[in-house]
Scaffold this motif. Structure first.
Motif, mmCIF file in Angstrom:
data_model
loop_
_atom_site.group_PDB
_atom_site.id
_atom_site.type_symbol
_atom_site.label_atom_id
_atom_site.label_comp_id
_atom_site.label_asym_id
_atom_site.label_seq_id
_atom_site.Cartn_x
_atom_site.Cartn_y
_atom_site.Cartn_z
ATOM 1 N N GLU C 131 -16.159 36.326 45.084
ATOM 2 C CA GLU C 131 -15.926 35.364 44.022
ATOM 3 C C GLU C 131 -15.847 33.940 44.589
ATOM 4 O OE1 GLU C 131 -16.108 35.374 40.931
ATOM 5 O OE2 GLU C 131 -15.361 33.316 40.734
ATOM 6 N N ARG C 134 -19.152 32.629 45.511
ATOM 7 C CA ARG C 134 -19.866 32.193 44.307
ATOM 8 C C ARG C 134 -19.375 30.808 43.915
ATOM 9 N NH1 ARG C 134 -19.069 36.397 41.154
ATOM 10 N NH2 ARG C 134 -21.070 37.320 41.701
ATOM 11 N N GLN C 135 -18.055 30.626 43.962
ATOM 12 C CA GLN C 135 -17.485 29.334 43.560
ATOM 13 C C GLN C 135 -17.966 28.174 44.428
ATOM 14 O OE1 GLN C 135 -13.307 28.902 43.095
ATOM 15 N NE2 GLN C 135 -13.102 30.769 41.870
ATOM 16 N N ASP C 140 -26.393 34.511 45.798
ATOM 17 C CA ASP C 140 -26.318 35.935 46.074
ATOM 18 C C ASP C 140 -25.098 36.311 46.920
ATOM 19 O OD1 ASP C 140 -26.947 38.565 46.104
ATOM 20 O OD2 ASP C 140 -28.559 38.409 47.578
ATOM 21 N N PRO C 141 -23.898 35.944 46.463
ATOM 22 C CA PRO C 141 -22.701 36.127 47.299
ATOM 23 C C PRO C 141 -22.417 37.594 47.643
ATOM 24 C CG PRO C 141 -22.094 35.493 45.069
ATOM 25 C CD PRO C 141 -23.571 35.345 45.164
#
Lengths: 341, 281, 330
Positions: C131, C134-135, C140-141
């Protein structure tokens, strides 16, 4: 010196590739650091070479001085062939060119005093003999704004700015006609940076030096250079007079770089992102236009075929196909990026 | 060189300010003085025998006692300094010069030559140090010159590897690129720009190597393959005295202490130089 | 609301030289403070002191207070500090390549703090790491979380380091020259990210930089340091638009882009002093064009400019500097 009809420096279709071994030594690949680059520098001219890290700008600078082996193409200095040239031609290149480096400390021999380093150049190139040497060393140090007393110091005893001046003095000892300056202000404090830029301007005026100024800081390049070449993944994507490059960039990469220059204007918002993604590795250069994965204007056609070549429009050259689409000369990319009037 | 380092570490703790360089120089200078002045300061001839004064314990006439031939131990230790300092100096100088040149050229030129030289080093290193030395001496015949030759043939590898690794890391530094851009010849770059910067750590290593050479010299002499009796040399003296270790401890103890004292001098010097030159042994 | 207030912080080296001398700063929640200065100005040292992580031996905090949420962290023991580091204050550095562990996956490095400070399970921490990636804008984390640092580009590594720093939800992020090693285009992306994190999480940021352009576009307030002392603080508009201290003015003027870019550049003469040779009086006086005898002998105190509520400078001649009407026109 008989002024020849040749440009001082002429680079044609120069490529430099390095072999890299893949994992466990299998599958030898090569990094194409410089790809099919052509440029010219006239006597007394300052050409800025800009690009991100990995764009091949430093490699190009070194290849021009024959410090890196070219894999294809030619470099001519005053019409003499340097790439694969005769030892005498290379010797004459060394007599007339010099380089200044990014890290002022590591480019000076730590076991030599500043004076010894300069004196060595004078002796090797026969620029001064015997008692004339210390006098000339003092003269050169004064020229770059150091005290002649600094001759007895070692690099460790000087500040970054002083070391950079010493490096410039050593380069000038050759009495060069061309200096390749590789990120020579990047490691310096802002206040010192300005001093060194001014010094280069002075020297250029006084000695008619040509300078290939390699930098990633566009603001500095704008200040110092007559012309600018923008490199991306080993290719020149745009080249032209400084004001044209900054005011009317035709390649989307150039406009993104220009827009990203941080300006001290508290009311100017952080510019919107004009590039997508991350700089790709020179190990895997994308097909088609190498810039297309990051280009916000890319068309499907940009991802295929050979990389676009440089198109020339008067003294301005750019490698982008987008301009053919619109009938007028200003293409959609630059309209958005023209924030500098 | 753990022994050397620990001696130096003790020295550091004992000496205020860790001024090991000065102490090292003082110890070595003292030994050099002894070597130079021994014809005048040694009370007796080191090899003249005296049947009336055999195995005397330390006494005012013979402060270090006498051995089984009635020779004065103090005089023999003093005269031994000449031989042992010579062993240290020559035993280190040959490998140092040879190793430095090989290492520098190997690192600077690179490619096939480098590979070849490195494999050669691997071969030399594959044999235990002393075994190889003894084998070479055995082939050449016992004697001090055989020892020097063997030392040079075996000892150069450490210097070569050290200098090569330094040259490899230095040759991509900007000041070497700068030297190339200034049109300097390869010889000039190698000898005037690379070597002075690469030498610091091998000079420091040479100082600790002196200890090793001194001990090897002593062991080789002890085995009867180096300095030949009746010449006074510390290793020989220790060897000769071993039969009397229970009855006449002084015969082995004093030359042994001399070896320790000289070795300490070199250790301190190595440690101090390491600080000074910015290289640790 | 003030999150961190540093008052009169002084850091000395073994010889008793004050490398940081009487520095006072404050950061509010959700504020980005630009801490500007050249090498040796003490800006990094001051921030390390907030974490009580002074580099090297012989450096000691000799005075002052560092109040985090009202409590003075200088009185904390090592154990209490460990709860502050990471959890209350996060830190990112100029060179992510050397501050990320090369033999540990990015995901594990992010999860480590989470598990330590929050006692999260392995799976929770991993989900949280994805997460966070992504932040901070890693594409494509879910698959990138298992990459090692060398598989990331420079800009992505800087993002990953920000994710590591954010893992324990600190209130304050100290960013030490986070964009200096990056290309301009990537620099812009990282600055966008910092702004975005501030807006979304209410994160306070101290952005250490030498680049006034970065400050102008990113920060709310500015503090300028020179030779261990604070020269000027204030809102970015006041400081950049009407600098009170000659050093600040000089810094602005010697930026290459300052005046449209032609001809010689305006410079500050001389060079920053070494710590052992800090001049008496105002430490900037040997390089200052308007220095007087007073400047060489009397150390100027920080004075709030009349009429400006938070704009302060340490200059005897602050008023006349303003009067000379240096305004950065653009």
């Amino acid at each position: 010196m008989a002024t020849s009809t040749y440009p001082l420096l002429e680079v044609e279709n120069l490529s430099v590739a390095f072999p890299v071994s893949g994992g466990f030594g299998f599958g030898r690949r090569s990094v194409h650091a410089v790809n099919d680059v052509s440029l010219r520098i006239q006597a007394g001219e300052t050409l800025g070479l800009v690009g991100e890290s990995g764009s091949g700008k430093s490699t190009l600078g070194r290849a021009i001085l024959h410090l890196e082996r070219a894999t294809a193409g030619t470099v001519r200095f005053e019409g003499r062939l340097i790439t694969g040239g005769l030892p005498s031609d290379i010797a004459s290149l060394r007599e007339q060119t010099a380089m200044i480096f990014q890290d002022p400390f590591s480019s000076l021999n730590p076991r030599q005093t500043i004076g010894e380093g300069i004196a060595e150049v004078l002796r090797v190139h026969g620029k001064a003999q015997g008692a004339a040497i210390p006098a000339r060393v003092g003269e050169l140090l004064t020229l770059v704004g150091l005290d002649p007393e600094h001759a007895t110091r070692r690099p460790q005893a000087l500040s970054g700015g002083q070391c950079q001046r010493a490096g410039i003095a050593r380069a000038l000892a050759i009495e060069p006609r061309l200096i390749v300056a590789d990120e020579c202000v990047a490691a310096l404090d802002v206040s010192i940076q300005a001093q060194i830029i001014n010094l280069l301007m002075d020297l250029r005026e006084r000695m008619g030096l040509a300078i290939l100024f390699i930098a990633h800081d566009l603001a500095v390049v704008r200040r110092l250079c007559d012309r600018v070449a923008v490199m991306y993944l080993g290719r020149i994507v745009e080249m032209g007079p400084t004001h044209t490059i900054f005011d009317q960039p035709l390649h989307p990469y150039t406009s993104a770089l220009v827009a990203a220059i941080p300006e001290i204007d508290p009311d100017r918002p952080l510019p919107a992102d004009l590039l997508r993604g991350e700089p790709p590795s020179p190990l895997s250069i994308p097909a088609g236009c190498p810039f297309h994965p990051r280009c916000i204007h890319a068309l499907p056609a940009c991802g295929h075929g050979p990389a676009p070549g440089l198109r020339h429009r008067a003294d301005h050259a750019f490698a982008c196909v987008l301009h053919d689409r619109s009938s007028d000369s200003i293409h959609p990319v630059t309209k958005g990026a023209l924030q500098h009037e | 060189m753990t022994a050397t380092q620990s001696v130096a570490a003790i020295g550091r703790r004992v000496l205020p300010g860790g001024n090991t360089l000065t102490v090292g120089i003082v110890i070595l200078a003292a030994w050099v003085l002894v070597a130079l002045l021994c014809p005048w300061i040694a009370p007796f001839d080191p090899i003249s025998q005296d049947a009336d004064a055999t195995l005397l314990p330390p006494n005012p006439a013979h402060p270090f006692g006498t051995d089984n031939f009635g020779r004065d131990i103090l005089s023999r230790v003093m005269w031994g300094t000449r031989i042992d300092l010579q062993i240290c100096f020559i035993g280190v100088a040959f490998p140092f010069v040879l190793g430095t040149i090989v290492g520098a050229v190997s690192g600077y030129v690179g490619g096939a030559l480098d590979t070849l030289l490195m494999r050669l080093i691997d071969i030399v290193l594959a044999f235990p140090f002393l075994v190889l030395m003894l084998a070479i001496i055995a082939i050449l015949g016992p004697g001090i010159s055989s020892f020097y030759i063997a030392m040079a043939m075996v000892g150069w590898v450490s210097y070569a590897r050290l200098v090569r690794s330094q040259v490899l890391s230095l040759k991509h530094r900007d000041f070497i690129l700068a030297a190339r851009s200034l049109g300097y010849s390869h010889g000039r770059i190698l000898f005037f720009h690379l070597l002075p910067n690469a030498l610091a750590s091998s000079i420091v290593f040479a100082m600790s190597d002196c200890v090793l050479v001194l001990l090897s010299g002593a062991s080789v002499s002890y085995l009867g393959l180096g300095v030949q009796p009746p010449v006074a040399e510390w290793g020989v003296m220790v060897a000769e005295g071993q039969g009397f270790i229970t009855t006449a401890w002084w015969i082995t103890t004093f030359p042994g202490l001399a070896i320790v004292a000289l070795a300490m001098g070199f250790s301190f010097l190595a440690d101090g130089l390491g600080d000074k030159l910015g290289a640790r042994p | 609301m003030t999150l961190l207030r540093v008052s009169d912080l002084t850091i000395q080296d073994r010889l008793g030289t004050a490398l940081v001398d009487g520095v006072s700063l404050s950061v509010d929640r959700g504020e980005i403070l630009g801490l500007v200065g050249e090498s040796g100005s003490g800006k990094t040292l001051a921030c390390r002191a907030m974490m009580r992580l002074l580099p090297g031996e012989g450096l000691t905090i000799r005075g002052g207070e560092i109040r985090l949420n009202g409590a003075d962290v200088l009185t904390y023991g090592e154990k209490q500090m460990m709860a502050v580091r990471g959890r209350e204050i996060g830190m990112i550095f100029q060179n992510p390549a050397s501050h990320l562990n090369p033999v540990m996956t990015i995901g594990r490095q992010i999860a480590e703090g989470r598990r330590r400070h929050f006692g999260a399970s392995r799976r929770e921490a991993r989900q949280h790491a994805i997460e966070l990636l992504r932040q901070v804008g890693i594409p494509d984390p879910a698959s990138r979380v298992d990459n090692y640092p060398h598989e990331f580009s420079g800009g992505m590594r800087q993002r990953a380091m920000i994710a590591v720093a954010l893992a324990c939800e600190p209130k304050l992020l100290i960013a030490d020259e986070p964009t200096t090693a990056l290309d301009v285009t990537v620099q812009m992306q990282v600055l966008h990210l910092l702004r975005d994190l501030r807006d979304r999480l209410g994160l306070a940021v101290i952005l250490i930089t030498h680049d006034l352009g970065v400050v102008a576009q990113t920060c709310d307030r500015i503090a300028v340091m020179y030779a261990g002392r604070l020269c000027e603080t204030g809102g970015k508009r006041e400081v950049l638009g009407a600098p009170l201290h000659p050093y600040t003015r000089g810094l602005i003027e010697c930026q290459p882009s300052s005046d449209g870019g032609a001809g010689r550049m305006i410079t500050i003469q001389g060079q920053p002093p070494l710590a052992q040779r800090f001049p008496a009086g105002c430490r900037f006086h040997p390089r200052c064009g308007s220095a007087t005898a007073e400047c060489a002998s009397v150390q100027p105190e920080m004075r709030v400019e009349p009429g400006a509520d938070s704009h302060a400078a340490a200059c005897h001649h602050a008023a006349s500097v303003v009067n000379r009407g240096m305004v950065h026109g653009h």
